[in-house]
Design an enzyme around this catalytic site. Structure first.
Site, PDB file in Angstrom:
ATOM      1  N   SER A  13       0.855  -1.194   0.000  1.00 56.22           N
ATOM      2  CA  SER A  13       0.000   0.000   0.000  1.00 56.22           C
ATOM      3  C   SER A  13       0.891   1.245   0.000  1.00 56.22           C
ATOM      4  CB  SER A  13      -0.930  -0.018   1.205  1.00 56.22           C
ATOM      5  OG  SER A  13      -0.169  -0.051   2.376  1.00 56.22           O
ATOM      6  N   SER A  14       0.287   2.400   0.026  1.00 61.35           N
ATOM      7  CA  SER A  14       1.006   3.688   0.032  1.00 61.35           C
ATOM      8  C   SER A  14       1.894   3.894  -1.192  1.00 61.35           C
ATOM      9  CB  SER A  14       1.877   3.846   1.296  1.00 61.35           C
ATOM     10  OG  SER A  14       1.113   3.672   2.425  1.00 61.35           O
ATOM     11  N   TYR A  54      -4.076   9.004  12.786  1.00 61.94           N
ATOM     12  CA  TYR A  54      -3.016   7.999  12.833  1.00 61.94           C
ATOM     13  C   TYR A  54      -3.366   6.783  11.981  1.00 61.94           C
ATOM     14  CZ  TYR A  54      -0.790  10.647  16.535  1.00 61.94           C
ATOM     15  OH  TYR A  54      -0.173  11.643  17.233  1.00 61.94           O
ATOM     16  N   LYS A 222      10.372  -6.598 -20.273  1.00 66.90           N
ATOM     17  CA  LYS A 222      10.149  -7.819 -19.481  1.00 66.90           C
ATOM     18  C   LYS A 222       8.794  -7.739 -18.775  1.00 66.90           C
ATOM     19  CE  LYS A 222      12.494 -10.503 -15.928  1.00 66.90           C
ATOM     20  NZ  LYS A 222      13.551 -10.457 -14.953  1.00 66.90           N
ATOM     21  N   ASP A 239       9.904   8.753  -7.943  1.00 70.26           N
ATOM     22  CA  ASP A 239       9.649   9.746  -6.894  1.00 70.26           C
ATOM     23  C   ASP A 239       9.917  11.116  -7.508  1.00 70.26           C
ATOM     24  OD1 ASP A 239       9.156   7.720  -5.153  1.00 70.26           O
ATOM     25  OD2 ASP A 239      11.187   7.688  -4.299  1.00 70.26           O
ATOM     26  N   CYS A 377      -9.706  26.678  13.081  1.00 71.53           N
ATOM     27  CA  CYS A 377     -10.647  25.849  13.844  1.00 71.53           C
ATOM     28  C   CYS A 377     -10.249  25.781  15.316  1.00 71.53           C
ATOM     29  CB  CYS A 377     -10.784  24.486  13.186  1.00 71.53           C
ATOM     30  SG  CYS A 377     -12.373  23.740  13.562  1.00 71.53           S
ATOM     31  N   HIS A 503     -12.075  25.508   7.951  1.00 71.88           N
ATOM     32  CA  HIS A 503     -10.806  24.962   7.452  1.00 71.88           C
ATOM     33  C   HIS A 503     -10.531  25.476   6.034  1.00 71.88           C
ATOM     34  CE1 HIS A 503      -9.919  21.951  10.581  1.00 71.88           C
ATOM     35  NE2 HIS A 503     -11.229  21.929  10.743  1.00 71.88           N
ATOM     36  N   GLU A 505      -7.933  25.396   4.353  1.00 76.49           N
ATOM     37  CA  GLU A 505      -6.998  24.551   3.587  1.00 76.49           C
ATOM     38  C   GLU A 505      -7.699  23.619   2.603  1.00 76.49           C
ATOM     39  OE1 GLU A 505      -7.634  24.367   6.806  1.00 76.49           O
ATOM     40  OE2 GLU A 505      -7.361  22.367   7.670  1.00 76.49           O
TER      41      GLU A 505
HETATM   42  N1  GLN Z   1     -12.147  20.174  18.780  1.00 80.66           N
HETATM   43  C1  GLN Z   1     -12.750  21.392  18.292  1.00 80.66           C
HETATM   44  C2  GLN Z   1     -14.242  21.230  18.046  1.00 80.66           C
HETATM   45  O1  GLN Z   1     -14.736  20.135  17.901  1.00 80.66           O
HETATM   46  C3  GLN Z   1     -12.050  21.851  17.027  1.00 80.66           C
HETATM   47  C4  GLN Z   1     -12.148  20.902  15.878  1.00 80.66           C
HETATM   48  C5  GLN Z   1     -11.206  21.202  14.753  1.00 80.66           C
HETATM   49  O2  GLN Z   1     -10.206  21.889  14.929  1.00 80.66           O
HETATM   50  N2  GLN Z   1     -11.464  20.656  13.589  1.00 80.66           N
HETATM   51  O3  GLN Z   1     -14.952  22.181  17.994  1.00 80.66           O
END
Ligand code: GLN
Length: 533
Positions: A13-14, A54, A222, A239, A377, A503, A505
């Site tokens: 994987s990865s 994780y 091959k 890479d 956030c 967020h 991002e």
């Molecule tokens: N733990 C915070 C909440 O639930 C912020 C969550 C986050 O940063 N995505 O409001």
């Protein structure tokens, strides 16, 4: 009707199947086709929302509030599309809907089985998501040989309507390992993995090899021989210096031509110019001046946990013609005074109270020392707590999440969240409108008065503290009018101090970097230049 490209992975994987899929998508889009792209995850979770970073890295959030696999982030960034719930299919969703149908009696009289009921459900999802597109790319998670992914592979096999039909294409991404001791690359694992695919009934049309070293033409021949493909259909994916260079690496080997030939498609209108411009700047990046950006967070040792964040920073670095040296500050164990040496600081989102005090302290230092700061956030919630504690002198200010009975809960649950017991898909999720106040930093950054940004959190700024904190200089520059929720705070006494409940991002794209990151890095660059004078 849409054509289908199925992308499978072999050996380990990865391997970067997500980047491979997204790069193929970019190339086909550049040929003028409308392309949709789907990730199939063989796990039983209904979505990625309840998994720790994780396990599978960042949880990506779509506009419609789905909590998805991080590969959808690559799809959005490479194809410049907005994915939705349907772009991530999990085994959990498929089983859930088959079981619901069974309970409703829709299969009355039948024994409900993996084949055909589960596979039919998967195929229906493929058909639904492909409606209106020239090409649909379907990336199947996991590695060929896993028990879990079998129903998805079987559904993929069934999508080809006849032996010689040109409606479906199978691309296998595999590892060609390099053995140091004998100084050679080994094709055997690829052969085995292709055999495994064949056992399932899928004959791959194109092989994409991942390897640390360059593959010789001899070796390509091959692999082609053993896998029954022409050697032009063996494509190398070395890479790369940047993932954004992969579409071009594929293009130079003619992968797009191979695909179009096999699917019997012709270029509609070739347009790769803007992408090329962006990648040309990546190649020049080593000559750009460098700034140091501190990221004070919890998952500092896990690169994938902040995937979209790192990409958003990268897009804006290129647009600002700078190189960003990201320095992770583990707020539980590192010396927080490092913040003062930084050209800018980001405190990203997160859950759980580990490292919280360090984050608040990092923000205090950035605020007091004039370090450009962006809170995201949880980072915004910490900024509100820091301001309440150190400027408003509410010593016991905290978030209900971390100190349930604190005297001054400046961050708290709103009534709608108080009685929720299920953890899955119950946060404030997806895109919400935000009204921006006139004559604020937020307005200067966005150059707009209404924006839409994606959320993923349960707690909110507590409106009971709005009056007090604004009377001492905190500006509430972004508000969601409908629910009366604080979305952006800023501190005008500081050169660049802004924090957002959403967020940003998730919405940054290589060709349209997000204005918040762009402006933060611009402020960092200017600060550094001033220091030099
Ligand atoms: N733990 C915070 C909440 O639930 C912020 C969550 C986050 O940063 N995505 O409001």
């Amino acid at each position: 009707m849409s054509k289908y490209i199925f992308i499978t992975g072999g050996v380990v994987s990865s391997l970067g199947k997500g980047i491979t899929s997204a790069s193929i998508g970019r190339l086909l889009k550049s040929h003028g086709f409308s392309v949709n792209i789907v990730k199939c995850d063989p796990y039983i979770n209904v979505d990625a929302g309840t998994m720790s970073p994780y396990q599978h890295g960042e949880v990506f959030v779509s506009d419609d509030g789905a909590e998805t696999d991080l590969d959808l982030g690559y799809y959005e960034r490479f194809l410049d599309i907005s994915c939705s719930r349907g772009n991530n299919i999990t085994a959990g969703q498929i089983y859930q809907s088959v079981i619901e149908k069974e309970r409703k009696g829709l299969y009355l009289g039948q024994t409900v089985q993996v084949i055909p009921h589960i596979t039919d459900e998967i195929k229906n999802r493929f058909t639904e998501i492909s409606r209106g597109f020239d090409i649909t790319i379907i990336e199947i998670g996991g590695t060929v040989g896993d028990i879990e992914s079998l129903p998805f592979l079987e559904a993929a096999r069934q999508m080809k309507t006849g032996k010689n039909s040109s409606d479906s294409l199978y691309i296998h991404v595999t590892l060609v390992p390099y053995l140091n001791s004998s100084d050679e690359l080994k094709t055997k694992p690829t052969q085995h993995s292709v055999n495994k695919l064949r056992e399932i009934g899928i004959d791959p049309d194109i092989i994409v090899t991942r390897s640390e070293k360059k593959i010789s033409d001899e070796m390509k021949k091959k692999i082609a021989l053993f896998c029954s493909v022409v050697s032009e259909a063996v494509i190398e994916a070395p890479d790369a210096k940047s993932i954004y260079l992969v579409p071009d690496i594929f293009k130079k080997q003619g992968l797009d031509e191979q695909i179009m030939m096999l699917l019997r498609l012709r270029t509609k209108k070739w347009d790769f110019e803007e992408w090329n411009e962006f990648t040309e700047n990546i190649k020049k990046q080593d000559s750009f001046p460098e700034i140091r950006l501190g990221i004070a967070g919890k998952y500092t040792k896990l690169k994938d946990a902040y995937k979209s964040l790192n990409e958003a920073i990268f897009h804006s670095a290129i647009a600002n013609r700078i190189k960003v040296k990201t320095e992770y500050i583990d707020t539980e164990t590192d010396d927080i005074s490092k913040v003062k040496e930084m050209d800018a600081l980001i405190v990203p989102g997160g859950f759980g109270d580990r490292g919280i005090e360090g984050k608040i302290e990092a923000i205090r230092q950035a605020r007091e020392k004039g370090v450009p700061f962006l809170g995201i956030c949880l980072g915004m919630q910490c900024a509100a707590i820091e301001f309440a504690r150190n400027v408003a002198k509410l010593k016991d200010a905290h978030s209900d999440e971390f100190k349930p009975k604190c005297k001054d809960p400046v961050v708290s649950l709103m009534p709608g969240q108080k009685n929720i017991s299920n953890k899955g898909a119950t946060m404030r999720l997806g895109a919400y409108d935000c009204q921006i106040k006139k004559n604020t930093l937020a307005e200067k950054i966005y150059k707009k008065n209404t924006i839409k940004e994606r959320h993923r959190h349960r707690y909110e700024f507590n409106n009971e503290y709005r009056k007090l904190l604004s009377s001492i200089g905190l500006v509430f520059s972004g508000i969601n009018k409908k629910h009366d929720l604080v979305e952006i705070i800023e501190y005008p006494k500081h050169p660049f101090f802004i924090a957002v409940q959403f967020h940003p991002e998730f919405r940054s794209r290589p060709l349209s970097p997000h204005p918040l990151f762009y402006s933060l890095l611009k402020a960092a660059k200017e600060k550094k230049n001033e220091a030099k004078l």
